[in-house]
Scaffold this motif. Structure first.
Motif, PDB file in Angstrom:
ATOM      1  N   LEU B 180      30.859  25.634  44.545  1.00 46.14           N
ATOM      2  CA  LEU B 180      30.617  26.791  43.675  1.00 46.14           C
ATOM      3  C   LEU B 180      30.059  27.962  44.489  1.00 46.14           C
ATOM      4  O   LEU B 180      30.451  29.115  44.285  1.00 46.14           O
ATOM      5  CB  LEU B 180      29.653  26.414  42.543  1.00 46.14           C
ATOM      6  N   ASP B 181      29.153  27.640  45.419  1.00 42.60           N
ATOM      7  CA  ASP B 181      28.565  28.712  46.233  1.00 42.60           C
ATOM      8  C   ASP B 181      29.626  29.449  47.049  1.00 42.60           C
ATOM      9  O   ASP B 181      29.567  30.663  47.195  1.00 42.60           O
ATOM     10  CB  ASP B 181      27.494  28.134  47.190  1.00 42.60           C
ATOM     11  N   GLY B 182      30.600  28.687  47.554  1.00 42.99           N
ATOM     12  CA  GLY B 182      31.594  29.323  48.408  1.00 42.99           C
ATOM     13  C   GLY B 182      32.880  29.683  47.685  1.00 42.99           C
ATOM     14  O   GLY B 182      33.894  29.923  48.326  1.00 42.99           O
ATOM     15  N   ALA B 183      32.846  29.697  46.362  1.00 43.10           N
ATOM     16  CA  ALA B 183      34.106  29.845  45.623  1.00 43.10           C
ATOM     17  C   ALA B 183      34.645  31.270  45.645  1.00 43.10           C
ATOM     18  O   ALA B 183      33.892  32.227  45.634  1.00 43.10           O
ATOM     19  CB  ALA B 183      33.901  29.405  44.188  1.00 43.10           C
ATOM     20  N   GLU B 184      35.964  31.348  45.625  1.00 44.41           N
ATOM     21  CA  GLU B 184      36.645  32.640  45.503  1.00 44.41           C
ATOM     22  C   GLU B 184      36.363  33.236  44.122  1.00 44.41           C
ATOM     23  O   GLU B 184      36.088  34.406  43.952  1.00 44.41           O
ATOM     24  CB  GLU B 184      38.148  32.360  45.650  1.00 44.41           C
ATOM     25  N   HIS B 185      36.511  32.355  43.110  1.00 41.37           N
ATOM     26  CA  HIS B 185      36.224  32.767  41.724  1.00 41.37           C
ATOM     27  C   HIS B 185      35.359  31.704  41.071  1.00 41.37           C
ATOM     28  O   HIS B 185      35.475  30.533  41.400  1.00 41.37           O
ATOM     29  CB  HIS B 185      37.518  32.853  40.883  1.00 41.37           C
ATOM     30  N   ARG B 186      34.555  32.110  40.119  1.00 38.62           N
ATOM     31  CA  ARG B 186      33.831  31.121  39.321  1.00 38.62           C
ATOM     32  C   ARG B 186      33.596  31.645  37.919  1.00 38.62           C
ATOM     33  O   ARG B 186      33.628  32.847  37.672  1.00 38.62           O
ATOM     34  CB  ARG B 186      32.522  30.713  39.999  1.00 38.62           C
ATOM     35  N   LEU B 187      33.438  30.740  37.011  1.00 32.80           N
ATOM     36  CA  LEU B 187      33.106  31.150  35.642  1.00 32.80           C
ATOM     37  C   LEU B 187      32.087  30.177  35.062  1.00 32.80           C
ATOM     38  O   LEU B 187      31.904  29.059  35.560  1.00 32.80           O
ATOM     39  CB  LEU B 187      34.362  31.225  34.759  1.00 32.80           C
ATOM     40  N   ALA B 188      31.417  30.647  34.035  1.00 31.71           N
ATOM     41  CA  ALA B 188      30.427  29.817  33.355  1.00 31.71           C
ATOM     42  C   ALA B 188      30.666  29.926  31.860  1.00 31.71           C
ATOM     43  O   ALA B 188      30.983  31.019  31.356  1.00 31.71           O
ATOM     44  CB  ALA B 188      29.015  30.284  33.691  1.00 31.71           C
ATOM     45  N   MET B 189      30.589  28.821  31.159  1.00 31.59           N
ATOM     46  CA  MET B 189      30.840  28.827  29.711  1.00 31.59           C
ATOM     47  C   MET B 189      29.835  27.904  29.025  1.00 31.59           C
ATOM     48  O   MET B 189      29.401  26.902  29.588  1.00 31.59           O
ATOM     49  CB  MET B 189      32.261  28.315  29.400  1.00 31.59           C
TER      50      MET B 189
END
Lengths: 163, 803
Positions: B180-189
């Motif tokens: 998650l720290d190195g992700a290109e994209h992330r989302l939270a729901m």
């Protein structure tokens, strides 16, 4: 509580028994007359498991008092057919797998009976609405529709043979 | 002819369709006393005083029991069936046993908890008297929000459960934090599956009748052996003095997979009063005092690349246990083991807590954690697609586990302690077939045009996997009786699944007879020393294996005995039409009846040297681990954006349940399950208000799907992956239907309104919820003529939303 005598015709036979005036028709049929094919699913008139025919029309026996049935003609599932001589609707429900636990089935069959009397050639779209007064939690209704359609075929057969 | 695979109409139907079945309320034993319960009207209170004097003098009353009355005779149920097995050390589950009092002793902990039991000569009189029982309460602050209930200072539900956290576990696969720290994209729901209930058409009910030392208990339960053992333990009698039997039973769906206080108390009263005693739950009681389900709030994060490949999931969720979550490994741990569904997601982290509150307890309900997991996972996939402006079908396809990666190892244990390794394949092919069957490409071509005509049609997609046939074991015993019948006993507890027919098909093939000739008996603790029950998509797998293994052992035995009688080697014999015959010389043989006679103890016995008498064999089948079914589901919906009303037009489901024994019954399971899933998606909700009062206590408030709500259902059994983890090659199917509808329908609504980019993350998707989502998405959009603000991107010129 003081009991009263209730007389009514059930499945073509004169029946009478004494009960408290507050006794529901469903409890009277089940408890006093031993007709336990009429089931109680909610006792507040929604699920339709307790459906019987009152003078030929479907009625919720959980919402009626036995005394209100006085002098009327009641048909329960036991009056529609027997294990030795099942009604075409009963055969069709089994053949098409229109039941799983079977608890809603007697009420459903009586509602379907009324539906087919009025609609001998059933239409699935109309049936979805017309049978929506009975709740089934097992089948998802699809095979109940198929069973009602199959029953219509079975019930039409003798007439076709005669003509 | 082979019976397995045939659409055989059910053997069990005739009594059920003719109204001659016998459910618990239908018994008519002379002298039966009926019980009515006085139940708590408050969520949390101290009991100050119970006055039964007036009630005791009411007409027809025989006895009244309160908590203090039975304190020394009847112990509370302490349900710890789900102690974690070896293999779950990494998940480090912490589970406090669930305590369920028979009658509240000093404190009530949820509305509906039984406080006193009135025993009378009729239910009418019992209910009259129940109204005369006076109870003084001192109301206490209730814990109602599970997120608050776990914080210091919250009211404590049970003193032995610190911070109300009854169970917790953690799973780490790969390194989700780093991904998650190195992700290109992330989302939270934030995603919620609401509290629902199974609502079987027959409520619970129990009738106990005592003859001498033995009490027969007819109970509407899915687990007769556990009920027997718990009753015997709670009232302190030998287990074999209690016989639990299920008569006809009007459904269960998980609500009856628990041992309940009423089963214990009714048995106890029957033994004290030496009378048959019955309690039949009414519907209001069922809604407040039989297990609820689901009720999970997830906080999920996902990492993904710009092509939509999901690289990590990190989830933290809280399950609202109510006063108990008796099966945390099903209700909560199943979420972890099914979360990633058919997807290749290398990094996965999940933390779960089951938190006690002052509500009815939380039981597994059809699907048991899987619908909740699938709703989160397939909402995430859909949100990833939305975020990247990709087609959701494309994103699903890119994440599916390929056939060459199977058997895929998920890197974590199942709840039985064994590693999750899928024994299925064909995920991409199944998904492509779903798109074809549902007309996905056509939908994409015509959607905008329909929208211009005012029809807001969407297709939503979901996937699931299902570990089926869970242990610990199931029992089977097969006999040839004196009349030559083949008789089957099993520890399963059928209540609508058609197991009599299904198992009879299996046995019929083994013995060369018809299913009608097989006598099947189950759900009775007097039949076998061990048994488990029917739940968790397990019976065809586990009971089926036990029955076929017992059959094979019995065939071997009767061939050996017939060999002795015919002076032939057993290898030269075959079985068919109720006889053991010489292969190639069918006229030469002995009937099963004759074999029975030869195997009976006594001077006439003709048994092979060293063989014990009898024509009976048992087998206890212990599965190596679960076997994995899977499926894909698509929903077609029309949405009215003004009212928020959703019309589900069609549901397409393809599923793998291994080898199909009876297609008719399997179809029925799928259809019934899908429609329950539709109910849980759109209509059903167990609501408690801020004082802990349940607001849905009748079918007028708790809306079940009727026939009018049923869409067109299309289903296909996927061929190709019979299970290698059991002798019949089967996988369970009972719970598969309700898993995917929440995600598929939510995604379909989102698709129908795609220009608005709405989010639907909270069930049920009532019209108000849909309208609120539209309003939220369109807060900045043009004002709708009705006053509803709806978002409508300027780039979309169809104008369909403002018809």
């Amino acid at each position: 509580m003081k009991e009263v005598e209730v007389r009514l015709t059930v499945n073509g036979r004169e029946r009478s028994a004494r009960c408290e005036p507050r006794t529901t028709l469903a409890d009277f049929l089940r408890g006093h007359l031993g007709l336990t094919g009429t089931h109680l699913g909610c006792e507040h008139g929604v699920c339709g498991a307790c459906t019987v025919l009152l003078d030929g029309a479907t009625a919720r026996s959980c919402l009626m008092l036995a005394v209100q049935g006085q002098g009327h003609e009641v048909t329960t599932i036991e009056g529609l057919g027997t294990p030795e001589n099942p009604h075409p609707l009963m055969r069709a429900f089994s053949e098409m797998h229109g039941l799983q636990c079977g608890f809603c089935t007697p009420g459903f069959i009586l509602s379907a009976h009324e539906y087919l009397r009025e609609n001998p050639r059933p239409d699935r779209q109309a049936m979805r609405k017309d049978l929506s007064g009975n709740i089934c939690r097992c089948t998802g209704y699809v095979k109940i529709f198929a069973a009602v359609e199959r029953a219509a075929e079975l019930m039409a057969e003798p007439e076709a043979a005669r003509s | 002819m082979t019976w397995v695979g045939q659409r055989v109409a059910r053997k069990e139907d005739l009594p059920l369709v003719t109204g001659t079945g016998t459910y618990v309320p239908d018994f008519n034993l002379p002298g039966t006393l009926e019980v009515a319960f006085v139940r708590s009207p408050l969520a949390h209170a101290r009991i100050l005083n119970i006055d039964t004097a007036e009630a005791l003098s009411a007409e027809g009353v025989v006895a009244i029991y309160t908590g203090p009355d039975i304190r020394d005779q009847v112990h509370a149920l302490v349900l710890d069936q789900e102690a974690a097995p070896p293999g779950l050390e990494t998940a480090a589950p912490e589970i406090h046993p669930a305590t369920i009092e028979i009658l509240a002793d000093a404190e009530v902990r949820h509305v509906g908890q039984a406080v006193a039991a009135v025993v009378a000569d009729s239910r009418y009189h019992a209910e009259d008297a129940a109204e005369l029982v006076r109870i003084d309460y001192d109301e206490l602050r209730a814990a109602l929000d599970p997120e608050q209930a776990r914080l210091p200072g919250a009211p404590i539900v049970f003193d032995n459960v610190p911070n109300n956290v009854q169970a917790r576990y953690r799973i780490r696969v790969g390194d989700a934090d780093a991904a998650l720290d190195g992700a290109e994209h992330r989302l939270a729901m934030k995603i919620r599956s609401q509290r629902v209930m199974a609502a079987p058409m027959e409520t619970r009910g129990v009738l106990a009748s005592t003859v001498g030392e033995e009490t027969t208990v007819w109970s509407s339960t899915q687990i007769p052996w556990a009920v027997r053992n718990s009753i015997a333990g709670a009232i302190g009698v030998p287990q074999r003095q209690i016989r639990v039997q299920i008569p006809h039973m009007g459904g269960g769906f998980g609500q009856k997979v628990n041992v309940y206080p009423e089963e214990v108390l009714v048995t106890y009263i029957s033994r004290v009063l030496h009378r048959p005693v019955r309690w039949v739950e009414d519907r209001v009681e069922n809604m407040i005092a039989s297990g609820h389900a689901r009720d999970q709030l997830h906080n999920v994060e996902a990492a993904f690349d710009s092509e939509g490949h999901i690289t990590a999931i990190r989830d933290r969720f809280v399950l609202d246990s109510g006063v108990a979550c008796p099966y945390p490994l099903s209700s909560a741990y199943n979420v972890a083991s099914h979360f990633r569904s058919m997807y290749r997601i290398a990094n996965f982290s999940i933390d779960a807590e089951c938190v006690l509150t002052h509500k009815m307890f939380n039981l597994p309900y059809r699907g048991a954690g899987r619908p909740e997991a699938a709703f989160v996972m397939d909402r995430v996939i859909n949100a990833v697609a939305q975020e990247l402006s990709l087609d959701p079908a494309e994103v699903i396809m890119r994440n599916l586990i390929a056939d060459e990666e199977q058997p895929y190892r998920m890197g974590m244990p199942y709840r039985d302690g064994h590693e999750v390794v899928y024994d299925a394949s064909g995920f991409p092919a199944a998904f492509e077939r779903l798109l074809e069957l549902i007309g996905y490409a056509e939908h994409r071509r015509t959607q905008a045009q329909l929208r211009a005509q005012g029809v807001h049609r969407g297709i939503g997609l979901g996937t699931y996997v299902e570990g089926t046939g869970v242990g610990p074991f199931e029992s089977g015993q097969v006999h040839v009786d004196a009349q030559g019948h083949v008789v089957v006993y099993s520890g399963c507890a059928p209540h609508g699944q058609g197991l009599d027919t299904t198992m009879s098909q299996v046995v019929a093939d083994a013995f060369g007879i018809t299913p009608e000739e097989v006598v099947f008996r189950a759900g009775d603790t007097a039949l076998l020393p061990y048994g488990v029950g029917t739940f968790a998509s397990r019976s065809v797998v586990t009971a089926g294996a036990a029955i076929i293994e017992s059959s094979n052992r019995l065939l071997k035995r009767i061939k050996a005995i017939a060999g002795e009688m015919l002076e032939m080697a057993p290898e030269d014999l075959e079985v068919g039409a109720g006889r053991v015959r010489v292969r190639g010389v069918p006229s030469r043989g002995v009937s099963f009846k004759e074999v029975y006679r030869a195997a009976s103890p006594g001077p006439g016995a003709r048994l092979p040297e060293g063989m014990d008498p009898g024509t009976s064999e048992s087998f206890y089948w212990v599965p190596p681990t679960v076997t994995w079914g899977f499926g894909v589901v698509g929903a077609v919906v029309d949405v009215d954006p003004e009212t928020g009303v959703v019309d589900v037009r069609k549901v397409v489901m393809l599923h793998d349940c291994g080898r199909v024994i009876n297609p008719l019954i399997v179809e029925g399971q799928i259809e019934g399950g899908l429609v329950q899933g539709i109910g849980a998606t759109l209509y059903e909700h167990v609501i408690y208000d801020e004082s802990g009062q349940p607001r849905a206590t009748t079918f007028l408030d708790y809306l079940l799907p009727t026939s009018a709500e049923v869409p067109e259902i299309v289903q296909e059994h996927l061929e190709g992956t019979p299970s290698e983890r059991n002798p019949l090659g089967v996988k369970g199917v009972g719970e598969s239907g309700p898993i995917s509808p929440p995600a598929a329908i939510a995604n379909a609504i989102i698709d129908a309104l795609s220009p608005l980019k709405i989010q639907l993350n909270e069930l049920p998707l009532s019209p108000a919820t849909v309208v609120a989502a539209i309003e939220r998405a369109g807060a900045e959009g043009p004002l709708h003529p009705t006053g509803v603000k709806i978002g409508f991107p300027a780039s979309n010129q169809s104008g369909g939303f403002l018809r």
